[in-house]
Design a protein around this motif. Structure first.
Motif, PDB file in Angstrom:
ATOM      1  N   SER A 181       0.832  -1.216   0.000  1.00 56.79           N
ATOM      2  CA  SER A 181       0.000   0.000   0.000  1.00 56.79           C
ATOM      3  C   SER A 181       0.857   1.252   0.000  1.00 56.79           C
ATOM      4  CB  SER A 181      -0.923   0.009   1.213  1.00 56.79           C
ATOM      5  OG  SER A 181      -1.863  -1.024   1.124  1.00 56.79           O
ATOM      6  N   HIS A 182       1.914   1.248   0.795  1.00 57.79           N
ATOM      7  CA  HIS A 182       2.823   2.395   0.840  1.00 57.79           C
ATOM      8  C   HIS A 182       3.423   2.645  -0.545  1.00 57.79           C
ATOM      9  CE1 HIS A 182       5.725   5.194   2.621  1.00 57.79           C
ATOM     10  NE2 HIS A 182       6.547   4.701   1.721  1.00 57.79           N
ATOM     11  N   CYS A 183       3.880   1.584  -1.200  1.00 57.48           N
ATOM     12  CA  CYS A 183       4.507   1.730  -2.511  1.00 57.48           C
ATOM     13  C   CYS A 183       3.513   2.227  -3.558  1.00 57.48           C
ATOM     14  CB  CYS A 183       5.126   0.404  -2.945  1.00 57.48           C
ATOM     15  SG  CYS A 183       6.563  -0.068  -1.954  1.00 57.48           S
ATOM     16  N   VAL A 184       2.290   1.707  -3.545  1.00 58.21           N
ATOM     17  CA  VAL A 184       1.271   2.144  -4.502  1.00 58.21           C
ATOM     18  C   VAL A 184       0.982   3.627  -4.318  1.00 58.21           C
ATOM     19  CG1 VAL A 184      -1.182   1.915  -5.107  1.00 58.21           C
ATOM     20  CG2 VAL A 184       0.240  -0.129  -4.835  1.00 58.21           C
ATOM     21  N   ARG A 185       0.904   4.079  -3.069  1.00 60.21           N
ATOM     22  CA  ARG A 185       0.599   5.487  -2.789  1.00 60.21           C
ATOM     23  C   ARG A 185       1.762   6.417  -3.112  1.00 60.21           C
ATOM     24  NH1 ARG A 185      -1.213   3.360   2.014  1.00 60.21           N
ATOM     25  NH2 ARG A 185       0.474   4.362   3.138  1.00 60.21           N
ATOM     26  N   ARG A 186       3.000   5.976  -2.927  1.00 61.08           N
ATOM     27  CA  ARG A 186       4.138   6.906  -2.972  1.00 61.08           C
ATOM     28  C   ARG A 186       5.087   6.749  -4.155  1.00 61.08           C
ATOM     29  NH1 ARG A 186       4.944   8.290   2.792  1.00 61.08           N
ATOM     30  NH2 ARG A 186       2.836   8.923   3.346  1.00 61.08           N
ATOM     31  N   SER A 187       5.003   5.668  -4.890  1.00 64.90           N
ATOM     32  CA  SER A 187       5.986   5.417  -5.943  1.00 64.90           C
ATOM     33  C   SER A 187       5.773   6.321  -7.146  1.00 64.90           C
ATOM     34  CB  SER A 187       5.912   3.954  -6.390  1.00 64.90           C
ATOM     35  OG  SER A 187       6.840   3.716  -7.422  1.00 64.90           O
ATOM     36  N   GLY A 188       6.874   6.685  -7.784  1.00 64.34           N
ATOM     37  CA  GLY A 188       6.823   7.495  -8.997  1.00 64.34           C
ATOM     38  C   GLY A 188       6.833   6.659 -10.260  1.00 64.34           C
ATOM     39  N   CYS A 189       6.517   5.361 -10.138  1.00 61.41           N
ATOM     40  CA  CYS A 189       6.487   4.469 -11.297  1.00 61.41           C
ATOM     41  C   CYS A 189       5.348   3.475 -11.115  1.00 61.41           C
ATOM     42  CB  CYS A 189       7.827   3.732 -11.432  1.00 61.41           C
ATOM     43  SG  CYS A 189       8.100   2.444 -10.196  1.00 61.41           S
ATOM     44  N   PRO A 190       5.052   2.696 -12.149  1.00 60.60           N
ATOM     45  CA  PRO A 190       4.024   1.655 -11.989  1.00 60.60           C
ATOM     46  C   PRO A 190       4.439   0.653 -10.910  1.00 60.60           C
ATOM     47  CG  PRO A 190       4.581   1.945 -14.305  1.00 60.60           C
ATOM     48  CD  PRO A 190       5.568   2.744 -13.522  1.00 60.60           C
ATOM     49  N   VAL A 191       3.448   0.160 -10.167  1.00 63.73           N
ATOM     50  CA  VAL A 191       3.684  -0.823  -9.109  1.00 63.73           C
ATOM     51  C   VAL A 191       2.849  -2.056  -9.413  1.00 63.73           C
ATOM     52  CG1 VAL A 191       3.522  -1.314  -6.632  1.00 63.73           C
ATOM     53  CG2 VAL A 191       4.095   0.995  -7.410  1.00 63.73           C
ATOM     54  N   LEU A 192       3.496  -3.210  -9.407  1.00 61.64           N
ATOM     55  CA  LEU A 192       2.820  -4.485  -9.596  1.00 61.64           C
ATOM     56  C   LEU A 192       2.806  -5.197  -8.250  1.00 61.64           C
ATOM     57  CD1 LEU A 192       1.584  -6.720 -11.315  1.00 61.64           C
ATOM     58  CD2 LEU A 192       3.911  -7.452 -11.900  1.00 61.64           C
ATOM     59  N   VAL A 193       1.612  -5.443  -7.721  1.00 64.74           N
ATOM     60  CA  VAL A 193       1.464  -6.148  -6.451  1.00 64.74           C
ATOM     61  C   VAL A 193       1.117  -7.602  -6.763  1.00 64.74           C
ATOM     62  CG1 VAL A 193       0.242  -6.250  -4.253  1.00 64.74           C
ATOM     63  CG2 VAL A 193       0.714  -4.021  -5.310  1.00 64.74           C
ATOM     64  N   VAL A 194       1.997  -8.504  -6.336  1.00 62.98           N
ATOM     65  CA  VAL A 194       1.841  -9.922  -6.649  1.00 62.98           C
ATOM     66  C   VAL A 194       1.122 -10.599  -5.499  1.00 62.98           C
ATOM     67  CG1 VAL A 194       3.111 -12.072  -7.116  1.00 62.98           C
ATOM     68  CG2 VAL A 194       3.959  -9.868  -8.007  1.00 62.98           C
ATOM     69  N   PRO A 195       0.034 -11.323  -5.785  1.00 67.43           N
ATOM     70  CA  PRO A 195      -0.691 -12.008  -4.693  1.00 67.43           C
ATOM     71  C   PRO A 195       0.169 -13.088  -4.049  1.00 67.43           C
ATOM     72  CG  PRO A 195      -1.756 -12.392  -6.833  1.00 67.43           C
ATOM     73  CD  PRO A 195      -0.564 -11.541  -7.085  1.00 67.43           C
ATOM     74  N   ARG A 196      -0.159 -13.360  -2.800  1.00 63.08           N
ATOM     75  CA  ARG A 196       0.536 -14.426  -2.080  1.00 63.08           C
ATOM     76  C   ARG A 196       0.234 -15.752  -2.757  1.00 63.08           C
ATOM     77  NH1 ARG A 196      -0.815 -15.126   3.694  1.00 63.08           N
ATOM     78  NH2 ARG A 196      -2.919 -14.928   2.913  1.00 63.08           N
ATOM     79  N   PRO A 197       1.224 -16.653  -2.787  1.00 67.16           N
ATOM     80  CA  PRO A 197       0.952 -17.957  -3.379  1.00 67.16           C
ATOM     81  C   PRO A 197      -0.042 -18.736  -2.521  1.00 67.16           C
ATOM     82  CG  PRO A 197       3.227 -17.822  -2.571  1.00 67.16           C
ATOM     83  CD  PRO A 197       2.588 -16.484  -2.352  1.00 67.16           C
ATOM     84  N   ALA A 198      -0.843 -19.545  -3.178  1.00 64.05           N
ATOM     85  CA  ALA A 198      -1.824 -20.387  -2.451  1.00 64.05           C
ATOM     86  C   ALA A 198      -1.075 -21.422  -1.624  1.00 64.05           C
ATOM     87  CB  ALA A 198      -2.749 -21.069  -3.436  1.00 64.05           C
ATOM     88  N   PRO A 199      -1.597 -21.741  -0.431  1.00 59.94           N
ATOM     89  CA  PRO A 199      -0.947 -22.779   0.373  1.00 59.94           C
ATOM     90  C   PRO A 199      -0.972 -24.111  -0.375  1.00 59.94           C
ATOM     91  CG  PRO A 199      -2.720 -21.693   1.606  1.00 59.94           C
ATOM     92  CD  PRO A 199      -2.764 -21.176   0.207  1.00 59.94           C
ATOM     93  N   ARG A 200       0.085 -24.884  -0.192  1.00 67.00           N
ATOM     94  CA  ARG A 200       0.175 -26.190  -0.888  1.00 67.00           C
ATOM     95  C   ARG A 200      -0.417 -27.273  -0.070  1.00 67.00           C
ATOM     96  NH1 ARG A 200       6.011 -26.084  -3.787  1.00 67.00           N
ATOM     97  NH2 ARG A 200       5.743 -24.086  -4.744  1.00 67.00           N
TER      98      ARG A 200
END
Length: 161
Positions: free
Chosen positions: A142-161
């Motif tokens: 959330s901090h990076c999405v709000r403050r970054s000066g470039c595109p931000v890709l947020v990767v979901p957590r992997p599903a438990p195995r």
């Protein structure tokens, strides 16, 4: 490699993919995604582990034991970064240029400062779920999405195995 953020900023016109690495499953997924994006675009991957020293305890002076503990903490952070990279890519990184840095500071701030400009991409893991956990540790994503000066890709957590 360690250093201050201004020393580590981009030194060329090549597009970079900056990725936050902590050793968690989510950051390992983010690292794999960053490498895939770099392979697709020819960008350089910059893997960053933000490190905060442990609080000073005991007498509270900056004597030799405290400095030794700081060195040990920094060494442990660098080893965690190397281990995460090695674990994520047991086969190797043959087609991707990757550099890695351990930088002192809070993760969100460090990652935002590592971005060289709007042509970079910042990749982070989604982090933990739950109100209690997020109350204890604010979301780096959330901090990076709000403050970054470039595109931000947020990767979901992997599903438990």
């Amino acid at each position: 490699m360690t250093g201050t953020v201004p020393e580590l900023r981009r030194r060329s016109s090549c597009r970079r993919v900056v990725v936050g690495v902590s050793g968690s499953p989510g950051s390992t997924a983010a690292l794999r995604t960053a490498v895939a994006e770099a392979g697709r675009t020819g960008a350089v991957v910059v893997a960053v582990l933000a490190w905060s020293p442990p609080p000073v305890t005991g007498r509270g002076h900056w004597g030799v034991p405290v400095l030794a503990a700081l060195d040990a903490g920094l060494d442990a952070a660098a080893e965690r970064l190397r281990g995460t990279i090695d674990g994520a890519f047991a086969v190797g990184l043959s087609r991707v240029r990757l550099s890695s840095f351990v930088v002192r500071g809070e993760a969100g701030e460090v990652l935002v400062r590592m971005v060289g400009g709007p042509e970079d991409l910042l990749v982070v893991g989604a982090g933990a779920e739950g109100l209690v956990w997020r109350g204890l540790r604010p979301s780096v994503a959330s901090h990076c999405v709000r403050r970054s000066g470039c595109p931000v890709l947020v990767v979901p957590r992997p599903a438990p195995r």
